[in-house]
Design a protein around this motif. Structure first.
Motif, PDB file in Angstrom:
ATOM      1  N   ILE A   1       0.770  -1.322  -0.080  1.00 45.24           N
ATOM      2  CA  ILE A   1       0.032  -0.179  -0.116  1.00 45.24           C
ATOM      3  C   ILE A   1       0.833   1.288  -0.071  1.00 45.24           C
ATOM      4  N   GLY A   2       0.636   2.309  -0.727  1.00 41.19           N
ATOM      5  CA  GLY A   2       1.291   3.650  -0.721  1.00 41.19           C
ATOM      6  C   GLY A   2       0.429   4.697  -1.437  1.00 41.19           C
ATOM      7  N   GLU A   3       1.007   5.701  -1.356  1.00 44.09           N
ATOM      8  CA  GLU A   3       0.283   6.954  -2.164  1.00 44.09           C
ATOM      9  C   GLU A   3       0.723   7.413  -3.409  1.00 44.09           C
ATOM     10  N   LEU A   4      -0.359   7.428  -4.267  1.00 40.01           N
ATOM     11  CA  LEU A   4       0.029   7.829  -5.950  1.00 40.01           C
ATOM     12  C   LEU A   4      -0.787   9.393  -6.056  1.00 40.01           C
ATOM     13  N   VAL A   5       0.455  10.067  -6.674  1.00 43.08           N
ATOM     14  CA  VAL A   5      -0.201  11.264  -7.131  1.00 43.08           C
ATOM     15  C   VAL A   5      -0.326  11.202  -8.682  1.00 43.08           C
ATOM     16  N   LEU A   6      -1.405  11.693  -9.223  1.00 40.77           N
ATOM     17  CA  LEU A   6      -1.610  11.880 -10.409  1.00 40.77           C
ATOM     18  C   LEU A   6      -1.708  13.195 -11.128  1.00 40.77           C
ATOM     19  N   ASP A   7      -1.423  13.462 -12.421  1.00 40.17           N
ATOM     20  CA  ASP A   7      -1.590  14.895 -12.923  1.00 40.17           C
ATOM     21  C   ASP A   7      -3.079  14.997 -13.201  1.00 40.17           C
ATOM     22  N   ARG A   8      -3.838  14.264 -13.299  1.00 39.88           N
ATOM     23  CA  ARG A   8      -5.181  14.414 -13.247  1.00 39.88           C
ATOM     24  C   ARG A   8      -5.896  13.199 -12.617  1.00 39.88           C
ATOM     25  N   THR A   9      -7.438  13.576 -12.430  1.00 37.41           N
ATOM     26  CA  THR A   9      -7.758  12.589 -11.784  1.00 37.41           C
ATOM     27  C   THR A   9      -9.415  12.538 -11.715  1.00 37.41           C
ATOM     28  N   PRO A  10     -10.108  11.478 -11.998  1.00 38.71           N
ATOM     29  CA  PRO A  10     -11.798  11.750 -11.939  1.00 38.71           C
ATOM     30  C   PRO A  10     -12.246  11.392 -10.466  1.00 38.71           C
ATOM     31  N   PHE A  11     -11.255  10.936  -9.261  1.00 36.92           N
ATOM     32  CA  PHE A  11     -11.707  10.317  -8.269  1.00 36.92           C
ATOM     33  C   PHE A  11     -12.180  11.554  -7.220  1.00 36.92           C
ATOM     34  N   TYR A  12     -13.185  11.631  -6.328  1.00 42.13           N
ATOM     35  CA  TYR A  12     -13.659  12.612  -5.505  1.00 42.13           C
ATOM     36  C   TYR A  12     -12.940  12.344  -4.155  1.00 42.13           C
ATOM     37  N   ALA A  13     -12.098  13.280  -3.898  1.00 45.03           N
ATOM     38  CA  ALA A  13     -11.415  13.569  -2.440  1.00 45.03           C
ATOM     39  C   ALA A  13     -12.308  13.694  -0.992  1.00 45.03           C
ATOM     40  N   GLU A  14     -12.245  12.806  -0.084  1.00 51.88           N
ATOM     41  CA  GLU A  14     -12.961  12.830   0.969  1.00 51.88           C
ATOM     42  C   GLU A  14     -13.462  14.357   1.374  1.00 51.88           C
ATOM     43  N   SER A  15     -14.377  14.570   1.417  1.00 59.22           N
ATOM     44  CA  SER A  15     -14.639  16.361   2.014  1.00 59.22           C
ATOM     45  C   SER A  15     -16.177  16.361   2.228  1.00 59.22           C
ATOM     46  N   GLY A  16     -16.434  17.431   3.247  1.00 57.72           N
ATOM     47  CA  GLY A  16     -17.867  17.769   3.371  1.00 57.72           C
ATOM     48  C   GLY A  16     -18.554  16.779   3.730  1.00 57.72           C
ATOM     49  N   GLY A  17     -18.166  15.699   4.404  1.00 54.55           N
ATOM     50  CA  GLY A  17     -19.011  14.812   5.040  1.00 54.55           C
ATOM     51  C   GLY A  17     -19.294  13.431   3.861  1.00 54.55           C
ATOM     52  N   GLN A  18     -18.640  13.723   2.720  1.00 54.03           N
ATOM     53  CA  GLN A  18     -18.885  12.809   1.471  1.00 54.03           C
ATOM     54  C   GLN A  18     -17.711  12.103   1.461  1.00 54.03           C
ATOM     55  N   VAL A  19     -17.514  10.659   1.656  1.00 51.17           N
ATOM     56  CA  VAL A  19     -16.471   9.777   1.426  1.00 51.17           C
ATOM     57  C   VAL A  19     -15.756   9.789   0.079  1.00 51.17           C
ATOM     58  N   ALA A  20     -14.787   9.267   0.266  1.00 52.14           N
ATOM     59  CA  ALA A  20     -13.893   9.469  -1.029  1.00 52.14           C
ATOM     60  C   ALA A  20     -14.438   8.346  -2.125  1.00 52.14           C
ATOM     61  N   ASP A  21     -14.099   8.526  -3.438  1.00 49.93           N
ATOM     62  CA  ASP A  21     -14.404   7.629  -4.369  1.00 49.93           C
ATOM     63  C   ASP A  21     -13.936   6.033  -4.153  1.00 49.93           C
ATOM     64  N   ALA A  22     -14.463   5.020  -4.758  1.00 47.52           N
ATOM     65  CA  ALA A  22     -13.436   3.682  -4.616  1.00 47.52           C
ATOM     66  C   ALA A  22     -13.398   3.498  -6.281  1.00 47.52           C
ATOM     67  N   GLY A  23     -12.532   2.848  -6.665  1.00 51.35           N
ATOM     68  CA  GLY A  23     -12.227   2.177  -7.961  1.00 51.35           C
ATOM     69  C   GLY A  23     -11.054   1.684  -8.331  1.00 51.35           C
ATOM     70  N   THR A  24     -10.406   1.727  -9.506  1.00 53.43           N
ATOM     71  CA  THR A  24      -9.275   1.042  -9.863  1.00 53.43           C
ATOM     72  C   THR A  24      -8.191   1.964 -10.556  1.00 53.43           C
ATOM     73  N   ILE A  25      -7.027   1.832 -10.801  1.00 48.46           N
ATOM     74  CA  ILE A  25      -5.998   2.462 -11.590  1.00 48.46           C
ATOM     75  C   ILE A  25      -5.393   1.409 -12.198  1.00 48.46           C
ATOM     76  N   VAL A  26      -5.416   1.297 -13.701  1.00 45.96           N
ATOM     77  CA  VAL A  26      -4.751   0.342 -14.386  1.00 45.96           C
ATOM     78  C   VAL A  26      -3.799   0.739 -15.086  1.00 45.96           C
ATOM     79  N   PHE A  27      -2.599   0.021 -15.010  1.00 51.59           N
ATOM     80  CA  PHE A  27      -1.451   0.468 -15.825  1.00 51.59           C
ATOM     81  C   PHE A  27      -0.865  -0.846 -16.668  1.00 51.59           C
ATOM     82  N   ASP A  28       0.082  -0.629 -17.463  1.00 45.54           N
ATOM     83  CA  ASP A  28       0.675  -1.635 -18.394  1.00 45.54           C
ATOM     84  C   ASP A  28       1.364  -2.765 -17.614  1.00 45.54           C
ATOM     85  N   GLY A  29       0.542  -4.021 -17.330  1.00 48.18           N
ATOM     86  CA  GLY A  29       1.139  -4.787 -16.541  1.00 48.18           C
ATOM     87  C   GLY A  29       0.586  -5.207 -15.207  1.00 48.18           C
ATOM     88  N   GLY A  30      -0.347  -4.334 -14.715  1.00 46.33           N
ATOM     89  CA  GLY A  30      -0.962  -4.484 -13.467  1.00 46.33           C
ATOM     90  C   GLY A  30      -2.106  -3.544 -13.054  1.00 46.33           C
TER      91      GLY A  30
END
Length: 902
Positions: free
Chosen positions: A503-532
């Motif tokens: 487990i680690g932290e990943l910073v992207l240049d652009r993202t569709p994921f909602y970051a936890e804020s204002g009582g709303q939990v963060a989005d769940a989902g996947t990030i796919v890359f070549d080979g994983g």
């Protein structure tokens, strides 16, 4: 010069000098280490720490502040209170020492006709950190004062830090000499390194200029720290005490007598018949009333409600101390409805929300006073029991533990305990009580220190933001993006790679994921890359503008970006079902909030929320539980809004425009003053400041099923509900339960409630018949009980429990047993029964027992106290009760002990 004019001149002075005027932030600090904003610089703290880039180089504000470490000392000095306003000017890498000194000196000494305060220069004494020759030089250059007029003080007085590693720097205070009537004569050359206590009233500090120039690596105390080097940018943080300047310009003796404070004291005089200034003890109480009424009102205005911990506990203490002080001044009627409107009228000239939001503010405050009046009544009963215990043991002092329990558990003030103890002919272990209070404070301070130690280090995130700019955040537009990795972190430090399962932290240049804020939990989902691929576990914004994804490697190996390569493009995809459910829940929260205000009125405002896909939780300020009809109405109004297919939209505007538009800003949230997002559902029906994801039409929420309404602390209620598919699933489960019950009871759904009620009633009657039989059997055993009496000396004692028997049956049994005791021998009978947690006690003695000095009345009083109740009667028969059924066996043993002692 009234306080409003002092505010106006301060703002005008610094606005003319190129400062951006920043409105006061909420009193509720956006900081896990603080309950309230204690200083004017707190809202700018992210800029000083380098966590965020300030949108301006220089700013000015008049910040609402609350400091509460020493609430019990309020009024004892004339310089300190809980609520105050700090006028400040700030420079973020722009001007420094010389300009800060120029701006402060100019405003203080400029003639009133030219927009200044017109203070006499001969009464002003600058102070600097001992050895800060640079500051001394600037003071001499700007003011023309000789070096002998500049006071040099040590680190304790004139060095500033936040108490943790980070920025720090020397201070320069501006002191005003109030004259010989306020303290002894002094020689500037002999002052320092600490300001003599006897001069604190005479040399009144009115402004503190902080020259933030050092990077601190360790802070062991205010006077003991390590300086690692200089800050890359030098900053200015100043604070001028509005109340202190007002008392000087209005010619008052202290802050409690200025124009925005004294009217409350005047009203208190009217209510109590006493006069401020007659004696010190009453003066302290008048000051407590003036301070605490204003502070409480301002806290409620910013969304705090009374409670048993945190901010709510502070507010509760303030309100109750104000009410208690009025009681000590001789007024036992309700006082807040008389006092608080006076403070509202004065402070409302500046803070308009106190006027517009008065129905809610007054409802919260007045309900707390009513609750406290009941507490005083209940606490008096508890004190009476404690006093009886002390007297029955032959002692004359109430223990510190009992006094502390009355104070801490029941909210019973120590001064009331002392007063009532004196009336009862008792003393209180006050020294022990004070020691327990000190222990409690130390525990609180230790907890605060431990929290300070958890201050998040955002340096690495700040570095990523500075290097790559803000994340392109697309949660409103899409649920998937093609992105590039900017950084990979593990444990807050850069990492080269993540293997499968890590487990680690990943910073992207652009993202569709909602970051936890204002009582709303963060989005769940996947990030796919070549080979994983990666599973997204959480999404946060550690610094403004940067979105960070916590990820777990599902398969493959994630390699950090860098000169040697990386993973290339990554496909970030929000779980579509999650996103739909999250939108439904967040929009559902807005709908329920609007429905709540429709049903209960505009004072029912949200104080907190939490929503995840399919579920919402909304907390709101309200002093009473909702009826089933009100809950059904809220659910009905909500679902009518869904059926109406109301449009849902979002607009961006300034905070001031949003408020004018009628948008609701939630308490405790921090908003950008230049641009906020307003989400509306059905136009004006629901308008709130919000950064969450939402449906485009209310019908897309599907359904709103309210599942519960409950208290979450005094003055706070909570509604929970399911939305969308989860709401339908909840209703399906309810339908299945109804189906099973109708099958078991062989009835129709419409008849189910009546059928179950009938069964419950029949069961209750059967239990009563069984209980009657058991009691009858017990009563029939009177002869057996009499013959099994215990001998205590030459006295025959029957001490027996009779579970299930009420007061009447217990009395019958006790008298029957007494009549069967051996004639001519002393006989004592004590029967203790109990029904549904209520304990009944009856003592019956024959003539021989009474002739030995025994008394039924004394026995019932002793036993009743132990059982948490009381009672009484005559020497031959007495009756009482209690509430603590767990101590019946102890009470029976006490009977034998009391007989043996007689």
């Amino acid at each position: 010069m009234d306080t409003a004019e002092i505010r106006r001149r301060f703002v005008a002075h610094f606005e003319a000098a190129g400062h951006t005027v920043v409105p006061s932030a909420s009193l509720l600090a956006d900081d896990p280490n603080l309950l309230f904003v204690p200083a004017g610089m707190v809202p700018f703290k992210p800029f000083f720490l380098g966590q965020e880039t300030p949108p301006y180089d220089r700013a000015t504000s008049i910040q609402k502040c609350v400091r509460t470490p020493d609430i019990e000392d309020v009024g004892k000095t004339t310089r300190h209170g809980t609520f105050f306003e700090m006028c400040g000017n700030f420079s973020f890498g722009d001007y420094f020492k010389e300009r800060a000194i120029e701006l402060a000196w100019s405003l203080l000494t400029k003639p009133v006709a030219e927009g200044g305060y017109g203070l006499d220069e001969s009464r002003l004494y600058p102070s600097v950190l001992e050895g800060d020759d640079e500051a001394i030089g600037y003071w001499m250059k700007v003011t023309g004062l000789p070096r002998e007029r500049i006071v040099q003080l040590g680190n304790k007085e004139n060095y500033w830090s936040m108490g943790v590693p980070g920025p720090g720097g020397p201070c320069s205070e501006i002191l005003y000499d109030r004259g010989p009537e306020w303290g002894p004569e002094f020689d500037v050359a002999t002052l320092g390194p600490d300001m003599p206590f006897e001069l604190e009233d005479r040399l009144l500090e009115i402004w503190n200029l902080v020259f933030m120039q050092d990077e601190l690596s360790a802070v062991r105390s205010k006077e003991d720290f390590d300086i690692a080097g200089s800050l890359p940018k030098k900053n200015i943080d100043t604070g001028m005490g509005l109340d202190r300047v007002a008392l000087l310009l209005q010619g008052k003796a202290n802050m409690y007598e200025i124009d925005v404070m004294y009217p409350v004291i005047a009203k208190a005089e009217e209510l109590t018949g006493k006069r401020y200034g007659d004696n010190h003890e009453d003066d302290v109480r008048f000051r407590v009333v003036a301070d605490h009424v204003r502070s409480s009102m301002m806290l409620i205005g910013d969304g705090v409600t009374p409670g048993n911990d945190g901010r709510g506990y502070v507010l509760r203490r303030l309100l109750r101390r104000a009410v208690r002080s009025m009681r000590l001044l001789g007024c036992e009627d309700r006082v807040l409805p008389e006092l608080m409107p006076v403070s509202r009228d004065k402070m409302g000239e500046t803070y308009a929300n106190l006027i517009s939001d008065w129905p809610r503010i007054s409802q919260v405050a007045f309900a707390e006073e009513d609750a406290f009046r009941k507490t005083l009544q209940a606490g008096t009963q508890i004190f009476d029991l404690a006093a009886t215990d002390v007297k029955s043991s032959g002692a004359t002092m109430l223990s510190s533990e009992r006094a502390f329990a009355l104070h801490d558990t029941f909210g019973f003030p120590i001064d009331l305990t002392l007063e009532m103890a004196s009336e009862a002919g008792l003393t209180v272990d006050e020294a022990g009580f004070r020691a327990l209070m000190v222990e409690q404070r130390e525990r609180a301070k230790a907890d605060a220190r431990s929290k300070k130690g958890q201050h998040a280090d955002t340096t690495v995130y700040r570095g990523i933001l500075d290097a790559h700019g803000p994340t392109e955040w697309l949660a409103y537009e899409t649920d998937q993006t093609e992105s590039s990795a900017l950084a990979l972190l593990v444990g807050g430090a850069p990492a080269r790679s993540l293997a499968q399962g890590e487990i680690g932290e990943l910073v992207l240049d652009r993202t569709p994921f909602y970051a936890e804020s204002g009582g709303q939990v963060a989005d769940a989902g996947t990030i796919v890359f070549d080979g994983g691929s990666l599973e997204v576990l959480d999404v946060q914004r550690p610094v403004r503008g940067l979105v960070v994804h916590q990820v777990r490697v599902v398969d493959g190996e994630l390699v950090a970006p860098g000169p040697t390569g990386g993973q290339g493009l990554l496909h970030a995809r929000v779980d579509p079902d999650w996103r739909v459910g999250a939108r439904q829940a967040h929009s559902g929260t807005h709908v329920v909030h609007a429905a709540l205000r429709d049903v209960l009125g505009p004072t029912a405002l949200q104080s907190g929320s939490y929503n995840r896909p399919g579920y919402l939780r909304l907390d709101f300020g309200w002093t009473t539980g909702l009826s089933p009809e009100q809950v059904r109405d809220i659910e009905q109004v909500s679902n009518n809004a869904l059926r109406a297919d109301l449009p849902v939209g979002a607009d961006y505007m300034s905070l001031e425009q949003a408020k004018e538009w009628g948008a609701i800003a939630l308490f405790g949230e921090t908003y950008d003053n230049t641009k906020v997002r307003v989400v509306e559902i059905g136009g004006p029906w629901s308008r709130e400041l919000c950064g969450g994801t939402h449906v485009s039409h209310s019908s897309q929420i599907g359904t709103i099923v309210v599942t519960g309404e409950a208290s979450v602390g005094s003055g706070n209620r909570r509604i929970e509900a399911f939305t969308g598919v989860e709401g339908f699933a909840y209703l399906a489960r309810e339908r299945d339960v109804v189906g099973q019950l109708t099958g078991l009871l062989k009835t129709q759904p419409d008849d189910l409630v009546g059928r179950v009620s009938d069964l419950v009633e029949r069961l209750r009657q059967a239990e009563k018949e069984i209980e009657k039989g058991r009691v009858a059997q017990l009563l029939a055993g009177a002869g057996r009980l009499a013959s099994s009496a215990t001998r205590v000396g030459d006295v025959s004692v029957v001490a027996q429990r009779a579970d299930g028997a009420g007061g009447g049956d217990v009395r019958t049994l006790a008298l029957d047993v007494r009549s069967r005791m051996s004639a001519g021998e002393p006989g004592v009978v004590v029967i203790i029964g109990g029904v549904e947690g209520k304990v009944a006690v009856v003592a019956a003695l024959n003539d021989e027992a009474r002739s030995r000095g025994l008394s039924a009345n004394d026995l019932v009083r002793a036993v009743g106290t132990l059982l948490g109740g009381k009672g009484g009667g005559k020497d031959d028969v007495a009756q009482g009760g209690g509430t603590d059924a767990s101590r019946v066996d102890e009470a029976l043993a006490l009977v034998l002990a009391e007989v043996a002692r007689a």
